[in-house]
Structures are given as C-alpha cells and as structure tokens.
Design a protein around this motif. Structure first.
Motif, mmCIF file in Angstrom:
data_model
loop_
_atom_site.group_PDB
_atom_site.id
_atom_site.type_symbol
_atom_site.label_atom_id
_atom_site.label_comp_id
_atom_site.label_asym_id
_atom_site.label_seq_id
_atom_site.Cartn_x
_atom_site.Cartn_y
_atom_site.Cartn_z
ATOM 1 N N LYS A 128 0.993 -1.180 -0.530
ATOM 2 C CA LYS A 128 -0.545 -0.206 0.293
ATOM 3 C C LYS A 128 0.744 1.385 0.008
ATOM 4 O O LYS A 128 2.249 1.442 0.153
ATOM 5 N N PHE A 134 -5.296 2.471 2.482
ATOM 6 C CA PHE A 134 -5.661 2.200 2.065
ATOM 7 C C PHE A 134 -6.201 2.892 0.697
ATOM 8 O O PHE A 134 -6.939 2.492 -0.592
ATOM 9 N N PHE A 137 -2.944 0.666 -3.254
ATOM 10 C CA PHE A 137 -2.259 -0.659 -3.162
ATOM 11 C C PHE A 137 -2.041 -1.955 -3.922
ATOM 12 O O PHE A 137 -2.406 -1.104 -5.381
#
Length: 315
Positions: A128, A134, A137
């Motif tokens: 990530k 995230f 990612f």
C-alpha cells in the motif's frame, strides 16, 4: 599337719595380695579422675562446641546440596513448562489468525454470492501507499492472471476501487477514497444520479462525500444505499458503494450533497475480489450488459459516458 599349715598360709597371702591390688586400683582411679578433670573441662569448652559446629555445618551443607538438586530439578521442569507454554501460545496465535482469515474469506464468499453474475478472482493485498488508509494498494495478481486496467475491485460488502496499472504478477488499485477518485453513482431506491468523490481528509470521520444529486421531489433519507450508476463508463452497474449518513440542499437550491459511510474498511484490507470483466467489455457485448440491467434495473436508460461535463468526469 605340715601340709595343712602350708595351704592356709598360701590362702592368706593370696587374700592379702588381692586386697593390696584393690587398694592400688582404687588409688589409680582417684588419681585418674583428678588428672583427667582439667582435660575434660577444656574439651567441654573447645572440642565439643567445635564438634557440634562441624556437625551443624555438615548438616547445612547436606541441606544445601539437597536444595541445589531440588532447584536444578525445578529449573528443568520450569524450562519444560515454558517450552510448552510457548508452543501453546504459538498454536493459539495460529488458530486466531486462521479464525480471522476464515471470517474474512466467508465475508468474501458472501460478497461473491451477492454479485454472482460477475466473474471474479480472489487476490491478496501485498502493499500500500504511505499513510493510514488504503487509498492505493497493490495486489498479488496481474496480467498473467487475466487482470487488466479498469477492472473493478470489491471487498467488505461492496466497491473498493479500480485497477489502474498491471504487471505480470501484480496490479495497482486506486480505492474510491483516494483524492483522485470519482465514481458515477445513484440512489438505489430512486435511481437519481450523483457523484461520489474521494477525500482522504474525511476518512478520519469514516465518511466520503457525494454531490450533484438533483434536488427534485424524490425523497432521499439517511440510510439509503448508493450504488454504482448504469451510465458509469468504468464501474459496473449496481455495486454497493455505501450508505447515506447526511444529506443537505446546496446553496443553488438545484442540487443536494452530503456524506456516505463506505461499506469497505479502508484501514484494514487483506483480501479482495477482482471482477474479471470491464465496463467496456459490457459495452462491446450488449447481451452481457442487458443481463446486468435485468439483474440491476435502474428505471432509466441512455448514455454510457459521463464525461460530457468536466466536473462529472469519472476516474
């Protein structure tokens, strides 16, 4: 007669000799007690206490040796118990990890069943960008696995993002909370269209923004589902994006905007589902698109491109 006198004289001498021997022995006994008495006193003051001390030291050393042997046995037993505890801790941790993984896979399986009409492949998140979320990612599937740019990615209970770049065995995904993300969406119950825009600054409160919802007579309440729109040029129709938690009329009185709670936990992503078809595939195969429309009726039909207005451009 002479012999009788001789025997009597011998007996008398014997008796006298015995008497003298007894007196001598008595004298020696008295002398011995008198001479030995000082030595016994010295022994009572020195030798006997030393002997008692030596006996106590001996007993103490014996007890110390017994305690040392016991301590060694206890240490060995403790080491065995510690090894057993460590083994049980590792086993428990493995079981906990397997339990959590099973729960996540069950969630993915449920998601797969909810969108059974879309072909999908599972993938693990292997990297990530920096930061808590995230927003972009990397997954462990790539072009060699049939992954292509613009394939939709799902997790949790709905839409997670879209593939933006691929390698042979990896792919980069931009999530819907990324600042560069714009998703053409609609209210599920009314099919009124809106635009969901990523904004990482809002994720601290667990929400993202939607806007450009027409201010018409259709009532839209908190808790309504927002799904991907049928006119989206990149996202497949009907994938759940989130739930409305706030809605307001804009200053122009023509549109409404607000916030939604995403159905994906963008702080903890480990496994995802990649839909192995794209919106362009659907457009090129109208029968597939029609099948999806039948499964996700929108109540509207029309344009498949929302790039007419720069503010409405989907990315």
């Amino acid at each position: 007669m002479k012999k009788k006198n001789q025997a009597s004289s011998a007996n008398r001498y014997l008796a006298v000799g015995l008497a003298i021997f007894c007196f001598i022995m008595m004298g020696l006994s008295l002398i011995s007690d008198f001479v030995a008495a000082p030595f016994r006193g010295i022994a009572d003051l020195t030798i006997i206490p030393m002997q008692k001390g030596i006996n106590q030291i001996g007993m103490w050393l014996s007890d110390l040796n017994d305690n040392f042997e016991t301590l060694q046995e206890v240490k060995k037993e403790n080491k065995k118990l510690q090894e057993k505890v460590d083994s049980l801790v590792i086993e428990n941790n493995n079981l906990q990890q397997e339990k959590y993984e099973l729960e996540r896979l069950q969630e993915l399986y449920k998601l797969d069943q909810n969108y059974a009409d879309y072909p999908k492949v599972g993938a693990r998140v292997i990297g990530k960008d920096s930061g808590n979320w995230f927003s972009t990612f990397t997954i462990d599937k790539g072009s060699a696995d049939g992954i292509r740019v613009d394939m939709n990615v799902m997790a949790g209970s709905g839409l997670a993002g879209i593939v933006t770049k691929t390698g042979p065995h990896w792919a980069t995904v931009r999530s819907i909370i990324d600042d560069e993300s714009n998703v053409s969406s609609m209210i599920l119950t009314t099919t009124d269209r809106c635009m969901v825009r990523g904004d990482l600054t809002l994720m601290a409160d667990g929400k993202i923004r939607f806007e450009q919802l027409e201010n018409n007579d259709n009532e839209v309440a908190v808790g309504e589902q927002i799904v991907t729109s049928h006119i989206s040029d990149k996202y497949l129709q009907g994938i759940l994006v989130g739930y409305i938690n706030e809605i307001n009329v804009d200053a122009n009185n023509l549109t409404r905007s607000g916030y939604i709670t995403p159905v994906v936990d963008f702080k903890n992503l480990q496994e995802v589902l990649v839909i192995t078809t794209t919106k362009s595939d659907m457009i090129e195969n109208p029968e597939d698109q029609k099948s999806q429309d039948d499964q996700n009726p929108s109540g509207e039909s029309g344009n498949t491109d929302d790039s007419g207005d720069s503010q409405n451009t989907e990315e």
